[in-house]
Design an enzyme around this catalytic site. Structure first.
Site, PDB file in Angstrom:
ATOM      1  N   ILE A  17       0.852  -1.206   0.000  1.00 32.72           N
ATOM      2  CA  ILE A  17       0.000   0.000   0.000  1.00 32.72           C
ATOM      3  C   ILE A  17       0.878   1.243   0.000  1.00 32.72           C
ATOM      4  O   ILE A  17       0.661   2.190  -0.766  1.00 32.72           O
ATOM      5  CB  ILE A  17      -0.953   0.018   1.218  1.00 32.72           C
ATOM      6  CG1 ILE A  17      -1.980  -1.108   1.101  1.00 32.72           C
ATOM      7  CG2 ILE A  17      -1.659   1.371   1.340  1.00 32.72           C
ATOM      8  CD1 ILE A  17      -2.924  -1.229   2.288  1.00 32.72           C
ATOM      9  N   ARG A  99     -11.157 -10.527   7.928  1.00 34.90           N
ATOM     10  CA  ARG A  99     -10.191  -9.541   8.436  1.00 34.90           C
ATOM     11  C   ARG A  99      -9.978  -9.707   9.937  1.00 34.90           C
ATOM     12  O   ARG A  99      -8.903  -9.482  10.461  1.00 34.90           O
ATOM     13  CB  ARG A  99     -10.648  -8.132   8.088  1.00 34.90           C
ATOM     14  CG  ARG A  99     -10.682  -7.888   6.585  1.00 34.90           C
ATOM     15  CD  ARG A  99     -11.056  -6.458   6.283  1.00 34.90           C
ATOM     16  NE  ARG A  99     -11.290  -6.235   4.850  1.00 34.90           N
ATOM     17  CZ  ARG A  99     -12.476  -6.346   4.268  1.00 34.90           C
ATOM     18  NH1 ARG A  99     -13.547  -6.679   4.972  1.00 34.90           N
ATOM     19  NH2 ARG A  99     -12.610  -6.130   2.976  1.00 34.90           N
ATOM     20  N   GLN A 113       1.858   1.230  19.171  1.00 34.43           N
ATOM     21  CA  GLN A 113       1.887   2.473  18.389  1.00 34.43           C
ATOM     22  C   GLN A 113       0.980   3.540  18.999  1.00 34.43           C
ATOM     23  O   GLN A 113       1.293   4.732  18.947  1.00 34.43           O
ATOM     24  CB  GLN A 113       1.532   2.173  16.930  1.00 34.43           C
ATOM     25  CG  GLN A 113       2.627   1.314  16.287  1.00 34.43           C
ATOM     26  CD  GLN A 113       2.455   1.055  14.806  1.00 34.43           C
ATOM     27  OE1 GLN A 113       1.462   1.463  14.204  1.00 34.43           O
ATOM     28  NE2 GLN A 113       3.411   0.362  14.224  1.00 34.43           N
ATOM     29  N   VAL A 130      -5.265   1.983   8.765  1.00 37.09           N
ATOM     30  CA  VAL A 130      -5.579   1.236   7.540  1.00 37.09           C
ATOM     31  C   VAL A 130      -5.416  -0.266   7.796  1.00 37.09           C
ATOM     32  O   VAL A 130      -6.195  -1.090   7.318  1.00 37.09           O
ATOM     33  CB  VAL A 130      -4.653   1.688   6.384  1.00 37.09           C
ATOM     34  CG1 VAL A 130      -4.867   0.838   5.137  1.00 37.09           C
ATOM     35  CG2 VAL A 130      -4.882   3.162   6.069  1.00 37.09           C
ATOM     36  N   ASP A 160     -14.446   1.235   1.031  1.00 34.22           N
ATOM     37  CA  ASP A 160     -15.787   0.653   0.900  1.00 34.22           C
ATOM     38  C   ASP A 160     -16.756   1.691   0.317  1.00 34.22           C
ATOM     39  O   ASP A 160     -17.591   1.382  -0.536  1.00 34.22           O
ATOM     40  CB  ASP A 160     -16.280   0.198   2.280  1.00 34.22           C
ATOM     41  CG  ASP A 160     -15.244  -0.640   2.996  1.00 34.22           C
ATOM     42  OD1 ASP A 160     -14.984  -1.761   2.552  1.00 34.22           O
ATOM     43  OD2 ASP A 160     -14.669  -0.154   3.991  1.00 34.22           O
ATOM     44  N   HIS A 188     -15.281  -2.166   8.889  1.00 30.84           N
ATOM     45  CA  HIS A 188     -14.645  -2.502   7.608  1.00 30.84           C
ATOM     46  C   HIS A 188     -14.483  -4.029   7.583  1.00 30.84           C
ATOM     47  O   HIS A 188     -13.412  -4.564   7.847  1.00 30.84           O
ATOM     48  CB  HIS A 188     -13.287  -1.809   7.476  1.00 30.84           C
ATOM     49  CG  HIS A 188     -12.522  -2.246   6.260  1.00 30.84           C
ATOM     50  ND1 HIS A 188     -12.976  -2.044   4.977  1.00 30.84           N
ATOM     51  CD2 HIS A 188     -11.333  -2.900   6.118  1.00 30.84           C
ATOM     52  CE1 HIS A 188     -12.119  -2.547   4.114  1.00 30.84           C
ATOM     53  NE2 HIS A 188     -11.114  -3.074   4.784  1.00 30.84           N
TER      54      HIS A 188
HETATM   55  P1  NAD Z   1       2.153  -5.576   3.110  1.00 32.65           P
HETATM   56  O1  NAD Z   1       2.416  -6.880   3.767  1.00 32.65           O
HETATM   57  O2  NAD Z   1       2.522  -5.390   1.683  1.00 32.65           O
HETATM   58  O3  NAD Z   1       2.871  -4.413   3.918  1.00 32.65           O
HETATM   59  C1  NAD Z   1       2.764  -4.313   5.291  1.00 32.65           C
HETATM   60  C2  NAD Z   1       4.080  -3.743   5.787  1.00 32.65           C
HETATM   61  O4  NAD Z   1       3.929  -3.487   7.173  1.00 32.65           O
HETATM   62  C3  NAD Z   1       5.256  -4.700   5.630  1.00 32.65           C
HETATM   63  O5  NAD Z   1       6.295  -4.042   4.918  1.00 32.65           O
HETATM   64  C4  NAD Z   1       5.665  -5.035   7.041  1.00 32.65           C
HETATM   65  O6  NAD Z   1       7.061  -5.203   7.196  1.00 32.65           O
HETATM   66  C5  NAD Z   1       5.155  -3.792   7.771  1.00 32.65           C
HETATM   67  N1  NAD Z   1       4.935  -3.982   9.206  1.00 32.65           N
HETATM   68  C6  NAD Z   1       4.495  -5.085   9.859  1.00 32.65           C
HETATM   69  N2  NAD Z   1       4.462  -4.864  11.179  1.00 32.65           N
HETATM   70  C7  NAD Z   1       4.857  -3.600  11.379  1.00 32.65           C
HETATM   71  C8  NAD Z   1       5.045  -2.781  12.525  1.00 32.65           C
HETATM   72  N3  NAD Z   1       4.823  -3.254  13.755  1.00 32.65           N
HETATM   73  N4  NAD Z   1       5.486  -1.519  12.362  1.00 32.65           N
HETATM   74  C9  NAD Z   1       5.752  -1.035  11.137  1.00 32.65           C
HETATM   75  N5  NAD Z   1       5.597  -1.759   9.995  1.00 32.65           N
HETATM   76  C10 NAD Z   1       5.164  -3.021  10.116  1.00 32.65           C
HETATM   77  O7  NAD Z   1       0.615  -5.254   3.363  1.00 32.65           O
HETATM   78  P2  NAD Z   1      -0.298  -4.166   2.618  1.00 32.65           P
HETATM   79  O8  NAD Z   1      -0.924  -4.790   1.442  1.00 32.65           O
HETATM   80  O9  NAD Z   1       0.437  -2.903   2.462  1.00 32.65           O
HETATM   81  O10 NAD Z   1      -1.471  -4.031   3.702  1.00 32.65           O
HETATM   82  C11 NAD Z   1      -1.239  -3.462   4.953  1.00 32.65           C
HETATM   83  C12 NAD Z   1      -2.492  -3.592   5.821  1.00 32.65           C
HETATM   84  O11 NAD Z   1      -3.570  -2.801   5.275  1.00 32.65           O
HETATM   85  C13 NAD Z   1      -3.041  -5.018   5.936  1.00 32.65           C
HETATM   86  O12 NAD Z   1      -3.450  -5.256   7.284  1.00 32.65           O
HETATM   87  C14 NAD Z   1      -4.250  -4.985   5.032  1.00 32.65           C
HETATM   88  O13 NAD Z   1      -5.206  -5.964   5.374  1.00 32.65           O
HETATM   89  C15 NAD Z   1      -4.754  -3.589   5.277  1.00 32.65           C
HETATM   90  N6  NAD Z   1      -5.689  -3.029   4.300  1.00 32.65           N
HETATM   91  C16 NAD Z   1      -6.726  -2.280   4.773  1.00 32.65           C
HETATM   92  C17 NAD Z   1      -7.628  -1.703   3.890  1.00 32.65           C
HETATM   93  C18 NAD Z   1      -8.794  -0.895   4.381  1.00 32.65           C
HETATM   94  O14 NAD Z   1      -9.662  -0.549   3.565  1.00 32.65           O
HETATM   95  N7  NAD Z   1      -8.907  -0.523   5.650  1.00 32.65           N
HETATM   96  C19 NAD Z   1      -7.457  -1.881   2.514  1.00 32.65           C
HETATM   97  C20 NAD Z   1      -6.382  -2.650   2.065  1.00 32.65           C
HETATM   98  C21 NAD Z   1      -5.500  -3.227   2.972  1.00 32.65           C
HETATM   99  C1  LMR Z   2      -9.802  -4.490   1.360  1.00 37.71           C
HETATM  100  O1  LMR Z   2     -10.933  -4.186   1.684  1.00 37.71           O
HETATM  101  O2  LMR Z   2      -9.455  -4.598   0.175  1.00 37.71           O
HETATM  102  C2  LMR Z   2      -8.751  -4.704   2.427  1.00 37.71           C
HETATM  103  O3  LMR Z   2      -9.311  -4.586   3.702  1.00 37.71           O
HETATM  104  C3  LMR Z   2      -8.001  -5.972   2.255  1.00 37.71           C
HETATM  105  C4  LMR Z   2      -8.849  -7.159   2.633  1.00 37.71           C
HETATM  106  O4  LMR Z   2      -8.391  -7.969   3.447  1.00 37.71           O
HETATM  107  O5  LMR Z   2      -9.949  -7.295   2.109  1.00 37.71           O
END
Ligand code: NAD
Ligand code: LMR
Length: 326
Positions: A17, A99, A113, A130, A160, A188
């Site tokens: 992301i 999730r 954090q 996020v 969403d 979410h």
């Molecule tokens: P990713 O695995 O590509 O990247 C996550 C990064 O976080 C990694 O580089 C990892 O090393 C780092 N990380 C892990 N623990 C950490 C910590 N304690 N402190 C700092 N960094 C840390 O994952 P991504 O695809 O970038 O997704 C990240 C998160 O966002 C996931 O939990 C995913 O489910 C969530 N997400 C949420 C939404 C939403 O709509 N709310 C949408 C998409 C993804």
């Molecule tokens: C999304 O909605 O795309 C993210 O929350 C990733 C997931 O786990 O669905």
């Protein structure tokens, strides 16, 4: 006169992301083309080398607005004086997972954090979570930040919200810009409630344009399951669309929505009968750096039932992390 730089902390900064997010923050899409930024990037120690590569790429863009890039594996450094924190770093789910299955892996990150933000960030910090499960992670973070206001912690349901707008525009043969007043209520997660009862499409009531049956059997489940559909198709969870939603969430919170309704996961103040203290997605408008819940909307029995289901799930998630809530 040029504006003073603001500090933007991003966690998970070497993840997928962030690879879409950082360059847009740096180019001014989040806080404005006249707002210089100092990026404060947090990663876990094994990902610092990858983070270095991302920082090199940021450098190679020679962005006029970037006044500094901090790289660290220490939350106390990354959140120091931060004005905005985007908490992205967390494990993403894989196929077949919900999730909330991530709670065990991710929840502890947000207590650490939350404390570090409490101790080191600006007193006016705005926090967006996020990392999933985003609502409950935001709840953990604010409960660990007693010196800040719970309203400074939000969770992302903007993706969403945008998905729901896109689905309705497609169904009605209109453009996404014709759709106003979309609402995501709740979590979410697969219990979220995308509500079109207050939505208009090119000025017409959405409920006059689509059948109830389409809402129940297609629209609502499609929006609820869109994240899983992306994971199935891509083999990875959404990244660019998530980054886009994060930019829009923070931009609107900081710079205002001009009366437009958007959805944000925020600290419930009891509005619409939702249990106080949960991080629940509500319809809001933003002005002068503050969000305000849109009040007075009629809630029919159909909506109440779905709003209560997603509220119940959030209560269960909160109870499941009681050990992390001081
Ligand atoms: P990713 O695995 O590509 O990247 C996550 C990064 O976080 C990694 O580089 C990892 O090393 C780092 N990380 C892990 N623990 C950490 C910590 N304690 N402190 C700092 N960094 C840390 O994952 P991504 O695809 O970038 O997704 C990240 C998160 O966002 C996931 O939990 C995913 O489910 C969530 N997400 C949420 C939404 C939403 O709509 N709310 C949408 C998409 C993804
Ligand atoms: C999304 O909605 O795309 C993210 O929350 C990733 C997931 O786990 O669905």
């Amino acid at each position: 006169m040029a504006k003073a730089p603001v500090r933007v902390a991003v966690t998970g900064a070497a993840g997928q992301i962030s690879y879409s997010l950082l360059f847009r923050i740096a180019s001014g899409e989040m806080l404005g083309k006249d707002q210089p930024v100092i990026l404060q990037l947090l990663e876990i120690t094994p990902a610092l080398e990858a983070l270095k590569g991302v920082a090199m790429e940021l450098e190679d863009c020679a962005f006029p607005l970037v006044q500094g890039v901090v790289q660290s594996d220490d939350p106390n450094v990354a959140f120091k004086d931060a004005d905005y924190c985007l908490l992205v770093g967390a494990r993403p789910r894989g196929p077949g997972m919900e999730r909330k299955d991530l709670l065990a892996a991710n929840a502890a990150i947000f207590s650490v954090q939350g404390k570090a933000i409490n101790d080191h960030a600006s007193r006016d910090v705005k926090v967006l979570v996020v990392g999933n499960p985003a609502n409950t992670n935001a709840l953990i973070a604010y409960r660990n930040a007693p010196d800040l206001k719970p309203g400074q912690f939000t969770a992302m349901t903007r993706l969403d919200h945008n998905r729901a707008i896109a689905q309705l525009a497609e169904k009605t043969g209109t453009h996404s810009t014709d759709v106003e007043g979309m609402i995501i209520w709740g979590n979410h997660s697969a219990t979220q409630y995308p509500d079109v009862h207050h939505t208009t499409v090119a000025g017409k009531k959405a409920t006059d344009l689509v059948e109830q049956d389409w809402l129940t059997s297609t629209f609502i489940p499609n929006v609820q399951q869109r994240g899983a559909a992306i994971i199935k198709a891509r083999g990875l969870s959404s990244a660019a669309s998530a980054a886009n939603a994060a930019i829009e969430h923070m931009r609107d919170w900081a710079l205002g929505t001009n009366g437009k309704i958007v959805s944000m996961g925020i600290h419930s103040d009891g509005s619409y009968g939702i249990a106080e203290g949960l991080i629940y997605s509500f319809p809001v408008t933003c002005e002068n750096g503050q969000y305000t819940i849109v009040q007075g909307l009629d809630v029919n029995d159909f909506s109440r039932d779905l709003m209560s289901k997603t509220e119940k799930e959030l209560g269960e998630e909160r109870d499941g992390v009681a050990h992390l809530l001081p």
